[in-house]
Design an enzyme around this catalytic site. Structure first.
Site, short mmCIF file in Angstrom:
data_model
loop_
_atom_site.label_atom_id
_atom_site.label_comp_id
_atom_site.label_asym_id
_atom_site.label_seq_id
_atom_site.Cartn_x
_atom_site.Cartn_y
_atom_site.Cartn_z
CG HIS A 1 -2.03 -1.10 1.01
ND1 HIS A 1 -2.77 -1.60 2.06
CD2 HIS A 1 -2.46 -1.76 -0.10
CE1 HIS A 1 -3.60 -2.54 1.59
NE2 HIS A 1 -3.42 -2.65 0.29
CB CYS B 1 8.45 18.22 -13.92
SG CYS B 1 7.05 17.56 -13.00
CB SER C 1 -8.70 -7.96 9.32
OG SER C 1 -8.53 -7.06 8.25
CB ALA D 1 2.53 -9.24 16.61
P1 OAD Z 1 -7.12 -4.20 10.13
O1 OAD Z 1 -7.39 -3.02 11.00
O2 OAD Z 1 -8.17 -4.64 9.19
O3 OAD Z 1 -6.78 -5.47 11.04
C1 OAD Z 1 -5.83 -5.37 12.07
C2 OAD Z 1 -5.71 -6.74 12.69
O4 OAD Z 1 -4.70 -6.66 13.66
C3 OAD Z 1 -6.97 -7.25 13.38
O5 OAD Z 1 -7.22 -8.58 12.99
C4 OAD Z 1 -6.62 -7.16 14.87
O6 OAD Z 1 -7.22 -8.22 15.62
C5 OAD Z 1 -5.11 -7.35 14.83
N1 OAD Z 1 -4.37 -6.76 15.94
C6 OAD Z 1 -4.66 -5.68 16.69
N2 OAD Z 1 -3.68 -5.44 17.56
C7 OAD Z 1 -2.74 -6.39 17.36
C8 OAD Z 1 -1.47 -6.68 17.94
N3 OAD Z 1 -0.96 -5.92 18.90
N4 OAD Z 1 -0.78 -7.75 17.47
C9 OAD Z 1 -1.29 -8.52 16.48
N5 OAD Z 1 -2.48 -8.30 15.89
C10 OAD Z 1 -3.19 -7.24 16.33
O7 OAD Z 1 -5.73 -3.90 9.39
P2 OAD Z 1 -5.14 -4.55 8.08
O8 OAD Z 1 -5.42 -6.00 7.99
O9 OAD Z 1 -3.73 -4.10 7.99
O10 OAD Z 1 -5.59 -0.29 3.35
O11 OAD Z 1 -5.98 -3.80 6.97
C11 OAD Z 1 -5.64 -3.93 5.64
C12 OAD Z 1 -5.86 -2.64 4.91
O12 OAD Z 1 -7.15 -2.10 5.22
C13 OAD Z 1 -4.93 -1.51 5.29
O13 OAD Z 1 -3.66 -1.61 4.69
C14 OAD Z 1 -5.67 -0.30 4.79
C15 OAD Z 1 -7.07 -0.66 5.26
O14 OAD Z 1 -8.10 -0.15 4.49
C16 OAD Z 1 -5.57 0.88 2.70
O15 OAD Z 1 -5.61 1.95 3.28
C17 OAD Z 1 -5.50 0.75 1.21
#
Ligand code: OAD
Length: 277
Positions: A129, A182, A221, A263
């Site tokens: 991203h 540019c 997630s 984590a």
């Molecule tokens: P999410 O916010 O969807 O998910 C975060 C995950 O991290 C969840 O499953 C939580 O349970 C878990 N979590 C929270 N705290 C944690 C910790 N301390 N250790 C381990 N896990 C933990 O975030 P992403 O999966 O990264 O995209 O979301 C993907 C994309 O959605 C992002 O890159 C962003 C968003 O829209 C864009 O902006 C294009």
């Protein structure tokens, strides 16, 4: 079971899977930076709860808030930028960098834009991203790095009481000045909702995923596509899966080892256990 015994069991199982693997790959999301002070997107307290992505996750939506609710935009931007500017790598970022140096990890495919894997010392980081620390010229497509100090200055401007449109524009220009090559307009080299991923990066990530034999799904997630194709490609190719996440996800049923812990907490014990810290 005592908490220490439970951790000991996780450490042992994790180590066994890692040592049995010849090509492990990490796939990370917002959860790995949560313990560095950066909020996640989904779930209670996630960024999208207070700032809906339909408005705050894309450039036209942000432009509309700029025109209609600039204080709210200043609050949103200051929150995001200050979290990025103040964040330091946590034990999860550091452990992944150490594992790569020891030849136990191919690299990291991340959905995060915070630069923390690179700051921690990881060499092969595929940023699906993009990065908040990089700008892209809309005209000639030149890219530029952004120093962390600039983010700090931007926060200072955004936090001025009663931020005016001028303050907001000043903050934006400080962060994203005209292209040095540019004179064209520049923008953060990050992927907003509805935009394509940086060319080539997804292909490279999928190629790595399809030849890894162990995938570490950390703090994600795995709901957002096309990024979520990465764990799917690894599973389709027969990789084993370790998931570290306090909450179950769509990947949980496929996990051979699930560690339901933050984590950073798990990897702090891992680093200590392995005598790496
Ligand atoms: P999410 O916010 O969807 O998910 C975060 C995950 O991290 C969840 O499953 C939580 O349970 C878990 N979590 C929270 N705290 C944690 C910790 N301390 N250790 C381990 N896990 C933990 O975030 P992403 O999966 O990264 O995209 O979301 C993907 C994309 O959605 C992002 O890159 C962003 C968003 O829209 C864009 O902006 C294009």
């Amino acid at each position: 079971m005592r908490i220490e015994d439970r951790m000991e069991r996780f450490l042992q199982a994790f180590d066994e899977l890692l040592r049995a693997s010849r090509s492990a790959l990490a796939f990370t999301g917002a959860g790995v930076s949560e313990e560095s002070g950066i909020p996640t997107f989904r779930g209670s307290g996630g960024l999208w709860e207070e700032y809906p992505p339909a408005i705050y996750g894309n450039l036209p939506g942000l432009a509309m808030v700029f025109l209609l609710r600039r204080r709210r935009l200043a609050g949103f931007a200051a929150g995001v930028v200050s979290a990025l500017a103040e964040a330091e790598p946590n034990p999860c970022h550091r452990a992944l960098a150490a594992l790569e140096k020891e030849g136990l990890l191919l690299g990291v495919v991340t959905q995060n834009i915070d630069g923390l894997h690179t700051l921690a010392g990881s060499g092969r980081v595929l940023e699906l991203h993009g990065s908040a620390y990089r700008l892209r010229c809309l005209r000639c497509r030149a890219t530029y790095g952004v120093a962390r100090e600039i983010l700090e200055e931007v926060v200072e401007r955004l936090r001025r009481p009663r931020a005016t449109r001028r303050d907001l524009l000043g903050a934006l220009r400080r962060y994203a000045p005209p292209c040095a090559a540019c004179g064209g307009r520049t923008r953060p080299d990050v992927v907003f909702f509805g935009e394509s991923l940086p060319p080539g990066v997804l292909d490279e990530a999928l190629e790595l995923a399809s030849r890894c034999d162990l995938l570490l799904a950390l703090g994600t997630s795995s709901l957002v596509y096309p990024a979520a194709m990465v764990p799917r490609a690894a599973l389709d190719a027969g990789a084993r899966l370790v998931e570290i996440n306090p909450h179950p996800t769509v990947l949980t049923p496929s996990a051979e080892l699930r560690i339901p812990l933050p984590a950073g907490e798990f990897f702090a014990s891992y680093l200590e256990h392995a005598g790496r810290e």
